[in-house]
Design a protein around this motif. Sequence first.
Motif, PDB file in Angstrom:
ATOM      1  N   ALA A 187     -81.094   3.319  58.158  1.00 27.44           N
ATOM      2  CA  ALA A 187     -80.872   2.501  59.346  1.00 27.44           C
ATOM      3  C   ALA A 187     -81.666   3.060  60.520  1.00 27.44           C
ATOM      4  CB  ALA A 187     -79.385   2.454  59.693  1.00 27.44           C
ATOM      5  N   ALA A 188     -81.946   2.206  61.510  1.00 24.05           N
ATOM      6  CA  ALA A 188     -82.763   2.619  62.648  1.00 24.05           C
ATOM      7  C   ALA A 188     -82.043   3.555  63.591  1.00 24.05           C
ATOM      8  CB  ALA A 188     -83.248   1.381  63.408  1.00 24.05           C
ATOM      9  N   GLY A 189     -80.729   3.536  63.585  1.00 23.21           N
ATOM     10  CA  GLY A 189     -79.966   4.377  64.485  1.00 23.21           C
ATOM     11  C   GLY A 189     -78.489   4.264  64.187  1.00 23.21           C
ATOM     12  N   PRO A 190     -77.666   5.052  64.885  1.00 17.76           N
ATOM     13  CA  PRO A 190     -76.240   5.102  64.544  1.00 17.76           C
ATOM     14  C   PRO A 190     -75.471   3.827  64.810  1.00 17.76           C
ATOM     15  CG  PRO A 190     -76.694   6.385  66.530  1.00 17.76           C
ATOM     16  CD  PRO A 190     -78.022   6.020  65.941  1.00 17.76           C
ATOM     17  N   THR A 191     -75.923   2.985  65.744  1.00 17.61           N
ATOM     18  CA  THR A 191     -75.204   1.725  65.978  1.00 17.61           C
ATOM     19  C   THR A 191     -75.750   0.583  65.141  1.00 17.61           C
ATOM     20  OG1 THR A 191     -76.607   1.055  67.850  1.00 17.61           O
ATOM     21  CG2 THR A 191     -74.669   2.413  68.354  1.00 17.61           C
ATOM     22  N   SER A 192     -76.776   0.850  64.326  1.00 12.78           N
ATOM     23  CA  SER A 192     -77.328  -0.220  63.484  1.00 12.78           C
ATOM     24  C   SER A 192     -77.213   0.098  61.997  1.00 12.78           C
ATOM     25  CB  SER A 192     -78.777  -0.515  63.859  1.00 12.78           C
ATOM     26  OG  SER A 192     -79.569   0.646  63.869  1.00 12.78           O
ATOM     27  N   THR A 193     -76.371   1.066  61.619  1.00 12.47           N
ATOM     28  CA  THR A 193     -75.944   1.120  60.228  1.00 12.47           C
ATOM     29  C   THR A 193     -75.150  -0.148  59.971  1.00 12.47           C
ATOM     30  OG1 THR A 193     -73.801   2.197  60.640  1.00 12.47           O
ATOM     31  CG2 THR A 193     -75.742   3.635  60.405  1.00 12.47           C
ATOM     32  N   TRP A 194     -75.116  -0.603  58.720  1.00 11.83           N
ATOM     33  CA  TRP A 194     -74.452  -1.900  58.517  1.00 11.83           C
ATOM     34  C   TRP A 194     -72.978  -1.860  58.902  1.00 11.83           C
ATOM     35  CZ3 TRP A 194     -70.272  -3.214  55.760  1.00 11.83           C
ATOM     36  CH2 TRP A 194     -69.909  -2.468  54.635  1.00 11.83           C
ATOM     37  N   PRO A 195     -72.211  -0.765  58.637  1.00 12.47           N
ATOM     38  CA  PRO A 195     -70.812  -0.793  59.089  1.00 12.47           C
ATOM     39  C   PRO A 195     -70.676  -0.812  60.611  1.00 12.47           C
ATOM     40  CG  PRO A 195     -71.104   0.818  57.329  1.00 12.47           C
ATOM     41  CD  PRO A 195     -72.469   0.415  57.787  1.00 12.47           C
ATOM     42  N   ALA A 196     -71.546  -0.076  61.338  1.00 13.38           N
ATOM     43  CA  ALA A 196     -71.459  -0.070  62.800  1.00 13.38           C
ATOM     44  C   ALA A 196     -71.764  -1.454  63.361  1.00 13.38           C
ATOM     45  CB  ALA A 196     -72.413   0.969  63.379  1.00 13.38           C
ATOM     46  N   LEU A 197     -72.775  -2.110  62.807  1.00  9.36           N
ATOM     47  CA  LEU A 197     -73.100  -3.456  63.264  1.00  9.36           C
ATOM     48  C   LEU A 197     -71.976  -4.431  62.953  1.00  9.36           C
ATOM     49  CD1 LEU A 197     -75.058  -5.525  64.448  1.00  9.36           C
ATOM     50  CD2 LEU A 197     -76.034  -5.784  62.153  1.00  9.36           C
ATOM     51  N   GLY A 346     -70.637  -7.362  46.119  1.00 10.99           N
ATOM     52  CA  GLY A 346     -71.667  -6.814  46.978  1.00 10.99           C
ATOM     53  C   GLY A 346     -72.947  -7.627  46.997  1.00 10.99           C
ATOM     54  N   ARG A 347     -73.176  -8.434  45.959  1.00 12.06           N
ATOM     55  CA  ARG A 347     -74.375  -9.270  45.943  1.00 12.06           C
ATOM     56  C   ARG A 347     -74.307 -10.392  46.965  1.00 12.06           C
ATOM     57  NH1 ARG A 347     -74.261 -10.155  39.548  1.00 12.06           N
ATOM     58  NH2 ARG A 347     -72.107 -10.561  40.216  1.00 12.06           N
ATOM     59  N   ASP A 348     -73.099 -10.657  47.517  1.00 16.38           N
ATOM     60  CA  ASP A 348     -73.000 -11.593  48.630  1.00 16.38           C
ATOM     61  C   ASP A 348     -73.583 -10.998  49.916  1.00 16.38           C
ATOM     62  OD1 ASP A 348     -71.769 -13.388  46.968  1.00 16.38           O
ATOM     63  OD2 ASP A 348     -69.734 -12.989  47.701  1.00 16.38           O
ATOM     64  N   LEU A 349     -73.716  -9.680  49.957  1.00 16.52           N
ATOM     65  CA  LEU A 349     -74.296  -8.996  51.111  1.00 16.52           C
ATOM     66  C   LEU A 349     -75.794  -8.771  50.941  1.00 16.52           C
ATOM     67  CD1 LEU A 349     -71.498  -6.297  51.569  1.00 16.52           C
ATOM     68  CD2 LEU A 349     -71.661  -8.544  52.669  1.00 16.52           C
ATOM     69  N   TYR A 350     -76.203  -8.478  49.722  1.00 14.45           N
ATOM     70  CA  TYR A 350     -77.618  -8.306  49.383  1.00 14.45           C
ATOM     71  C   TYR A 350     -77.749  -8.614  47.908  1.00 14.45           C
ATOM     72  CZ  TYR A 350     -82.167  -6.111  48.546  1.00 14.45           C
ATOM     73  OH  TYR A 350     -83.470  -5.864  48.172  1.00 14.45           O
ATOM     74  N   THR A 370     -82.705  -4.443  56.366  1.00 16.76           N
ATOM     75  CA  THR A 370     -81.685  -4.840  55.397  1.00 16.76           C
ATOM     76  C   THR A 370     -80.304  -4.410  55.853  1.00 16.76           C
ATOM     77  OG1 THR A 370     -83.373  -4.603  53.686  1.00 16.76           O
ATOM     78  CG2 THR A 370     -81.105  -4.819  52.948  1.00 16.76           C
ATOM     79  N   HIS A 371     -80.193  -3.269  56.529  1.00 12.30           N
ATOM     80  CA  HIS A 371     -78.904  -2.887  57.116  1.00 12.30           C
ATOM     81  C   HIS A 371     -78.408  -3.973  58.071  1.00 12.30           C
ATOM     82  CE1 HIS A 371     -77.502   1.143  55.982  1.00 12.30           C
ATOM     83  NE2 HIS A 371     -78.759   1.382  55.684  1.00 12.30           N
ATOM     84  N   LEU A 372     -79.301  -4.491  58.881  1.00 12.43           N
ATOM     85  CA  LEU A 372     -78.893  -5.541  59.811  1.00 12.43           C
ATOM     86  C   LEU A 372     -78.414  -6.778  59.061  1.00 12.43           C
ATOM     87  CD1 LEU A 372     -81.713  -5.294  62.519  1.00 12.43           C
ATOM     88  CD2 LEU A 372     -79.476  -4.167  62.469  1.00 12.43           C
ATOM     89  N   ARG A 373     -79.104  -7.157  57.998  1.00 10.08           N
ATOM     90  CA  ARG A 373     -78.686  -8.335  57.227  1.00 10.08           C
ATOM     91  C   ARG A 373     -77.323  -8.105  56.579  1.00 10.08           C
ATOM     92  NH1 ARG A 373     -82.824 -11.661  53.556  1.00 10.08           N
ATOM     93  NH2 ARG A 373     -83.556 -11.965  55.683  1.00 10.08           N
ATOM     94  N   ILE A 374     -77.126  -6.925  55.986  1.00 10.28           N
ATOM     95  CA  ILE A 374     -75.849  -6.635  55.333  1.00 10.28           C
ATOM     96  C   ILE A 374     -74.719  -6.639  56.357  1.00 10.28           C
ATOM     97  CG2 ILE A 374     -74.540  -4.865  54.102  1.00 10.28           C
ATOM     98  CD1 ILE A 374     -77.163  -4.065  52.727  1.00 10.28           C
TER      99      ILE A 374
END
Length: 394
Positions: A187-197, A346-350, A370-374
Amino acid sequence: MRTTYEWMTTPLTAELFRGAVDVEHTGRGMLPHRLPAWARAQCTDPQLAMAESQPSGVRLVFRTRATALELDALPTKRLYVGAPPRPDGVYELLVDGRLYGRGSVAGGDTITIDMTAGTVETDSGPAGTLRFTGLPDRDKEVQIWLPHNETTELVALRTDAPVEPAPPSGRTVWLHHGSSISHGSDAAGPTSTWPALAASLGGVELINLGLGGSALLDPFTARTLRDTPADLISVKIGINLVNTDLMRLRAFTPAVHGFLDTIREGHPAVPLLVVSPILCPIHEDTPGPTVLDFSTLGDGRLQFHAMGEPAERADGKLTLRVIRDELERIVAQRAADDPNLHYLDGRDLYGESDTGELPLPDQLHPDAATHLRIGERFAARVFTTGGVFAGRDS
């Protein structure tokens, strides 16, 4: 432009941290952990020790009128022999919930890993300083999100106005456990991991127990989930069990039941979502273990390969398809007596339709896009109207 400040130092106490399960006084500073001390004592695996001390989802939260702040931190950098240096971990500053700035800290300790020789060397280094200036001159909530992929000891916090702990947000608390993908991988940073987003989009307070390489149905992890206060819980199970070739189907099924049983001891009626693995083509029908292709390190590329054989599924070896089928069956069986237990494929996410546009760069981990999409898909499927976490609280 103002360059001098009258600094005041605020003691770094546990009440300033959110998203941490434990905070350790190391003698050098405050080290946030995502597993409690008793759990850490039950496993000496260095991969787990590294993962749980990397503060994914951990942030300092306080109120202040300060227009400038400095944070002294002691990061632990990882260097891999034969590979280009990894980028420094990213800190992100939010003011009243909005991203205000980003930065990194130089210096700190260095761990040099020679994956070919199997050696690890550690060198100590000095703390570095992160500075943010020009903050709005008003009372505000400040959050400093720590690097999701860099062990970080915090040494000192200085501001040009007094600091006080922020009151509880009152938001629903979402507790999530998973693998390196949940931890944040690339992920690009700590607030853009998929769980944080997803947490931001869902308006909930995140506690992220995504543990890179270590989502292995460990009993101490289940007990940590059991004992951590939460309004919503999700567990993402599968990829690390294939990566490590840790167990066969015979052991997997009762281990999942035991893991869920333990969580339910502390959270008998909390909405609990079991998430199966996202698509990973190399392991859909081929068991592990997963190995690194050392020949690609020199040009800065990481590539993973599946070392099992599809025919080994007949002997009970796990693949992602086998795991998804069994998780769906287990949840359906248990949901007959547990109406707050749910399943998400999980395939509904990616899934297959995403691989052409957003392939996994190393065959295993999603990239920043892809983190953002998930994260967006998880929030849309789980937190919005009709989702299993929509409008749910304690």
